[in-house]
Structures are given as structure tokens and as C-alpha cells.
Design a protein around this motif. Structure first.
Motif, PDB file in Angstrom:
ATOM      1  N   SER A   1     -33.649  39.331  28.109  1.00 28.40           N
ATOM      2  CA  SER A   1     -33.937  38.000  27.297  1.00 28.40           C
ATOM      3  C   SER A   1     -35.249  38.750  26.637  1.00 28.40           C
ATOM      4  O   SER A   1     -35.114  38.396  25.546  1.00 28.40           O
ATOM      5  CB  SER A   1     -34.613  36.847  28.184  1.00 28.40           C
ATOM      6  OG  SER A   1     -33.363  36.354  29.000  1.00 28.40           O
TER       7      SER A   1
ATOM      8  N   SER B   1     -30.866  38.206  39.051  1.00 26.33           N
ATOM      9  CA  SER B   1     -32.079  37.117  39.033  1.00 26.33           C
ATOM     10  C   SER B   1     -31.858  36.325  37.686  1.00 26.33           C
ATOM     11  O   SER B   1     -31.960  35.320  37.679  1.00 26.33           O
ATOM     12  CB  SER B   1     -33.360  37.728  39.421  1.00 26.33           C
ATOM     13  OG  SER B   1     -33.434  37.965  40.587  1.00 26.33           O
ATOM     14  N   GLU B   2     -31.782  37.371  36.684  1.00 22.94           N
ATOM     15  CA  GLU B   2     -32.035  36.761  35.384  1.00 22.94           C
ATOM     16  C   GLU B   2     -30.596  36.125  34.566  1.00 22.94           C
ATOM     17  O   GLU B   2     -30.761  34.908  34.109  1.00 22.94           O
ATOM     18  CB  GLU B   2     -32.150  37.863  34.419  1.00 22.94           C
ATOM     19  CG  GLU B   2     -32.803  37.553  32.971  1.00 22.94           C
ATOM     20  CD  GLU B   2     -33.070  38.655  32.192  1.00 22.94           C
ATOM     21  OE1 GLU B   2     -32.830  39.742  32.488  1.00 22.94           O
ATOM     22  OE2 GLU B   2     -33.466  38.271  30.855  1.00 22.94           O
TER      23      GLU B   2
ATOM     24  N   ASN C   1     -26.200  33.429  36.673  1.00 19.70           N
ATOM     25  CA  ASN C   1     -25.983  31.979  36.344  1.00 19.70           C
ATOM     26  C   ASN C   1     -25.719  31.485  35.067  1.00 19.70           C
ATOM     27  O   ASN C   1     -25.690  30.342  34.737  1.00 19.70           O
ATOM     28  CB  ASN C   1     -26.946  30.942  37.274  1.00 19.70           C
ATOM     29  CG  ASN C   1     -26.767  31.081  38.744  1.00 19.70           C
ATOM     30  OD1 ASN C   1     -25.769  31.007  39.377  1.00 19.70           O
ATOM     31  ND2 ASN C   1     -27.971  31.602  39.219  1.00 19.70           N
ATOM     32  N   GLN C   2     -25.731  32.519  34.182  1.00 19.49           N
ATOM     33  CA  GLN C   2     -25.841  32.093  32.545  1.00 19.49           C
ATOM     34  C   GLN C   2     -24.540  32.730  32.127  1.00 19.49           C
ATOM     35  O   GLN C   2     -24.071  32.226  31.019  1.00 19.49           O
ATOM     36  CB  GLN C   2     -27.126  32.925  32.082  1.00 19.49           C
ATOM     37  CG  GLN C   2     -28.253  32.469  32.705  1.00 19.49           C
ATOM     38  CD  GLN C   2     -28.883  30.946  32.820  1.00 19.49           C
ATOM     39  OE1 GLN C   2     -28.472  30.405  32.095  1.00 19.49           O
ATOM     40  NE2 GLN C   2     -29.494  30.739  33.834  1.00 19.49           N
TER      41      GLN C   2
ATOM     42  N   ASN D   1     -33.530  26.892  37.068  1.00 17.93           N
ATOM     43  CA  ASN D   1     -31.862  26.657  36.651  1.00 17.93           C
ATOM     44  C   ASN D   1     -31.801  27.977  35.719  1.00 17.93           C
ATOM     45  O   ASN D   1     -30.884  28.551  35.487  1.00 17.93           O
ATOM     46  CB  ASN D   1     -31.736  25.552  36.148  1.00 17.93           C
ATOM     47  CG  ASN D   1     -30.907  24.550  37.358  1.00 17.93           C
ATOM     48  OD1 ASN D   1     -30.155  24.867  37.685  1.00 17.93           O
ATOM     49  ND2 ASN D   1     -31.701  23.484  37.793  1.00 17.93           N
ATOM     50  N   LYS D   2     -32.805  27.995  34.846  1.00 20.16           N
ATOM     51  CA  LYS D   2     -32.693  28.723  33.505  1.00 20.16           C
ATOM     52  C   LYS D   2     -33.504  30.120  33.362  1.00 20.16           C
ATOM     53  O   LYS D   2     -33.312  30.773  32.572  1.00 20.16           O
ATOM     54  CB  LYS D   2     -32.844  27.911  32.256  1.00 20.16           C
ATOM     55  CG  LYS D   2     -31.920  26.681  32.334  1.00 20.16           C
ATOM     56  CD  LYS D   2     -31.854  25.735  31.031  1.00 20.16           C
ATOM     57  CE  LYS D   2     -31.320  26.619  29.699  1.00 20.16           C
ATOM     58  NZ  LYS D   2     -31.073  26.026  28.574  1.00 20.16           N
ATOM     59  N   SER D   3     -34.355  30.218  34.410  1.00 19.66           N
ATOM     60  CA  SER D   3     -35.152  31.640  34.163  1.00 19.66           C
ATOM     61  C   SER D   3     -36.246  30.987  33.036  1.00 19.66           C
ATOM     62  O   SER D   3     -36.128  29.925  32.460  1.00 19.66           O
ATOM     63  CB  SER D   3     -34.666  32.733  33.709  1.00 19.66           C
ATOM     64  OG  SER D   3     -34.440  32.875  32.475  1.00 19.66           O
TER      65      SER D   3
ATOM     66  N   LEU E   1     -35.170  31.884  29.446  1.00 12.84           N
ATOM     67  CA  LEU E   1     -34.141  31.096  28.752  1.00 12.84           C
ATOM     68  C   LEU E   1     -34.535  29.654  28.754  1.00 12.84           C
ATOM     69  O   LEU E   1     -33.500  28.783  28.145  1.00 12.84           O
ATOM     70  CB  LEU E   1     -32.686  31.242  29.580  1.00 12.84           C
ATOM     71  CG  LEU E   1     -31.893  32.270  28.980  1.00 12.84           C
ATOM     72  CD1 LEU E   1     -32.691  33.657  28.531  1.00 12.84           C
ATOM     73  CD2 LEU E   1     -30.740  32.614  30.013  1.00 12.84           C
TER      74      LEU E   1
ATOM     75  N   LEU F   1     -29.328  29.876  43.184  1.00 14.21           N
ATOM     76  CA  LEU F   1     -30.320  30.128  42.327  1.00 14.21           C
ATOM     77  C   LEU F   1     -31.348  31.223  42.666  1.00 14.21           C
ATOM     78  O   LEU F   1     -31.957  31.715  41.895  1.00 14.21           O
ATOM     79  CB  LEU F   1     -31.126  28.788  41.914  1.00 14.21           C
ATOM     80  CG  LEU F   1     -30.185  27.695  41.118  1.00 14.21           C
ATOM     81  CD1 LEU F   1     -31.077  26.511  40.979  1.00 14.21           C
ATOM     82  CD2 LEU F   1     -29.461  28.414  39.828  1.00 14.21           C
TER      83      LEU F   1
END
Lengths: 191, 191
Positions: free
Chosen positions: A26, A109-110, A113-114, B22-24, B27, B100
Motif C-alpha cells: 500500500s 497481514s496486509e 483479505n483484500q 478489517n482493512k488495515s 487501506l 483477520l
DNA sequence: ATCTATTTGAAATGAACGTTTCAAAGGTAT
DNA sequence: ATACCTTTGAAACGTTCATTTCAAATAGAT
């Protein structure tokens, strides 16, 4: 005919991997990648597609690099337990010197889930690692150098878990001796 | 005098924590936080400072939450080893249901090398965790329920490493039984 | 009711993002 | 030389980002 590619794709991936490893996905901008590779923005898009595509290439390269080293270690090691040990030591050696952790674990980790494609890669990688340890454990148990208190599968899960932990430990801890101690304690269960 | 705060700060932090988890951090956008909390953008900045400040609050809240539960577990557990086990089980219970991972471990991968304040927090957290395990191990070793094959410090490093590994394992693995097996194998070394 | 300090809403700011575009440059083969 | 197709450079695209601004609404204290 056409003008041919002037840059080396592998070199570019190596350079990009370093950036991704340093800054996470990111926080890495396309400009960072342009700066690091010396390539033109358009060339990157032409050759790799998108930032995510390039990242995936880096993950694959990182893994195949790891696989190569592991293959060498397992073939030269005298015993399965020595092979496992050297895999662990390789891991902390590469992770403690830079405090960056493992690229793939950071990715987990990053991004797990994306992005579905990433999740796929990670699942695949996980299975490979489990199989790697399982094979080594089974070999050791067959030879008698590793005890049979737990099944090869249970030990494989245990070992991979510890290896993943070392990735995070390596980010926070600076003392190589402490990480070595963790490895020693972790493997002592196998004798 | 002035109009007073209408919202509950703790509730807001809880809601924000969920989004970050959920999104870091990277993000998660300010808009996400506005949506999740129902607060106005300005109110968030007024009350928390910046996105990073709010994130730090969430980390602190997450940790103190964990600490509370751990304190309860350690006081009710019959033996140190049972206390350690319940800490591990608490961890996988909270991490396997959502895939997560642990917020703090995710933060380590994502931010440890980017923000000094975060690194500070993480170092502090690491020391606390080591001390927690060290105390439990020492108690067990004194009582005789935990062996003295390794020092309390070595075991503490080993346990924390495994716990961190479980955070990553919990993201990739969906089978609670497998995670339980890892815990069992990890703790079997102490008897 | 009035004052006062705060919260609120909505819009604006300016920078950074990933990606696209396209004319110019460049190298390979005919 | 010429034709061909790729790479290159630089600018531009349209979004999205975190953060700021400020007038209007709000509510406790006088």
C-alpha cells in the motif's frame, strides 16, 4: 524488426521486490517503483500490467528464490532435523538483518483479505510449506532421528507456525541470539 | 457553558478498531471511519487529532482489552500452564472466526518500519508480553509443573513467537482444529 | 433570553495516487 | 535507406486521499 526490451525483467523484479519489502504494498507508490527501477512509467505498465501484477511477480520471485535455497539446504543437510534447522536459520538471517520480516508473511497481514488472487497464492504457498516440513519430518521419523510423539502433519503445522512467528519476531527483535534461542527451543521438541 | 460531547469516545474507538482490523491502516480511509462511526469528519479530527492518532488509540484500546481478558484468565486458571493455554485459546478463538489475525501483529508487518511512535508502542507491547509469559513460566517452574529444560526467558521468547505465528496462521487457515493442534504441540514442551 | 464554547455539516484544498495517452525516439530487419 | 514495431518521456486524466475551513446549529450556564 522491433526494438527489443532493453532492461532485464528479473533485475527489475528484484528492485521492485526490495521496495515492496521496505514499504509494504500500500505504501509503495508507482513513483517509488519508477525511481527504484529506473524504468519509465509506461514501460512498467507495458511489461507488467499493473502495480498489483508487478507485486504478484515479486511474490512469485521471492518464493522461487526461497525454494531454491531450501532445495540446496535440504540436499546438503546430513539429517532432516539439520535441514529444518538450516531453513529456520536462513529465515532469521534474512529477516533480522533488515528488520523487515518475510515479504510473504507481511503480504498475508496486509492483503490476504483484500485480493482473491493474493489469497490464492498464499494458500498455495501454505500448502507447499506444510508439505516441505511434512516430508522432512516423515523422513526423520522413518530414520528414527525424529520422535513420533506427534504426527508428521502436526509437527509440520507446528513448525510452519513457528517460522511465521519468527517473521514478526524478526521485525521487533534486533538480537540475533534471541531468535536463535527461539529456533533452538522450537526444534528441541523433535528429538 | 459549552455544548458537551454527544458521542461516546470508547464506542467510536471500538467502531474504528473494527474498520482498521478489517482493512488495515493504509487501506482504511477517513471516509470509512466517518461511515463506521457516524461521526462528522470534523468531529473526528477535533476529538482524535489525525487518522494516525485515532489508530494509535485503537491499538491501545485493543491491547488494554486483551490485557483485561488475560488478567481474568490468569487469576482463574488453576495452574500456570492452564493460564498459558487459555491465553493461546483466546487468541485463536478471536483470530480464526474472522480470519483477520491480530490487530497488533498486522500493525507490526504494516507499520513498524514506517512510524516511530508505532514502533515504540510495539516494543513496549513486546516487553509486556515477554514479562507476562516469563512470570507464568517462573511460577510453574517454581511449583514444579513446568520443567526447567529452558530458562523462563527462553520459554517466554518461544511462547510469544508461537503466539505471533498463530496470528498469521489464523488468517490463512480456517480449521480451528488445526490451530488447536498447534497450541497443543507448542505447549507440550513445557511438561 | 442571552452568552459562550463546542459540535456539526458541507464544501473546499491541495497533494498524491494509479493509470492512460500519444508523439517522438530507437533499434532491428529488409 | 526504409519500414516496422517497441520503448520512452512527459504530460494529463480522473480519483481519492487526509486535512482544513467556516458558517450554522446546539446546548449548558448565567
Amino acid at each position: 524488426m522491433p526494438k527489443t526490451e532493453t532492461f532485464n525483467k528479473e533485475t527489475v523484479i528484484k528492485q521492485a521486490t526490495e521496495v515492496f519489502h521496505n514499504k509494504s504494498y500500500s505504501l509503495t507508490s508507482m513513483q517509488d517503483l519508477v525511481d527504484a527501477t529506473g524504468l519509465n512509467r509506461s514501460s512498467i505498465y507495458n511489461s507488467f500490467g499493473s502495480k498489483l501484477d508487478l507485486y504478484m511477480e515479486c511474490l512469485k520471485s521471492y518464493r522461487s528464490n526461497f525454494k531454491c535455497k531450501v532445495e540446496e539446504l535440504t540436499t546438503t543437510a546430513k539429517t532432516p532435523i539439520k535441514a529444518i534447522e538450516s531453513i529456520f536459520l536462513l529465515n532469521i538471517k534474512t529477516n533480522v538483518t533488515n528488520n523487515l520480516g518475510c515479504l510473504i508473511n507481511n503480504c498475508t497481514s496486509e492483503m490476504a483479505n483484500q485480493e482473491a488472487a493474493i489469497k490464492n497464492f498464499l494458500n498455495n504457498n501454505h500448502e507447499n510449506m506444510i508439505q516441505l516440513f511434512k516430508d522432512l519430518i516423515e523422513k526423520g521419523q522413518f530414520e528414527g532421528s525424529i520422535n513420533t510423539n506427534k504426527s508428521s502433519n502436526q509437527y509440520a503445522l507446528y513448525l510452519l507456525n513457528s517460522l511465521q512467528g519468527l517473521s514478526i519476531s524478526g521485525i521487533i527483535m534486533n538480537d540475533y541470539k534471541h531468535l536463535e534461542s527461539i529456533v533452538k527451543t522450537t526444534l528441541s521438541i523433535l528429538n
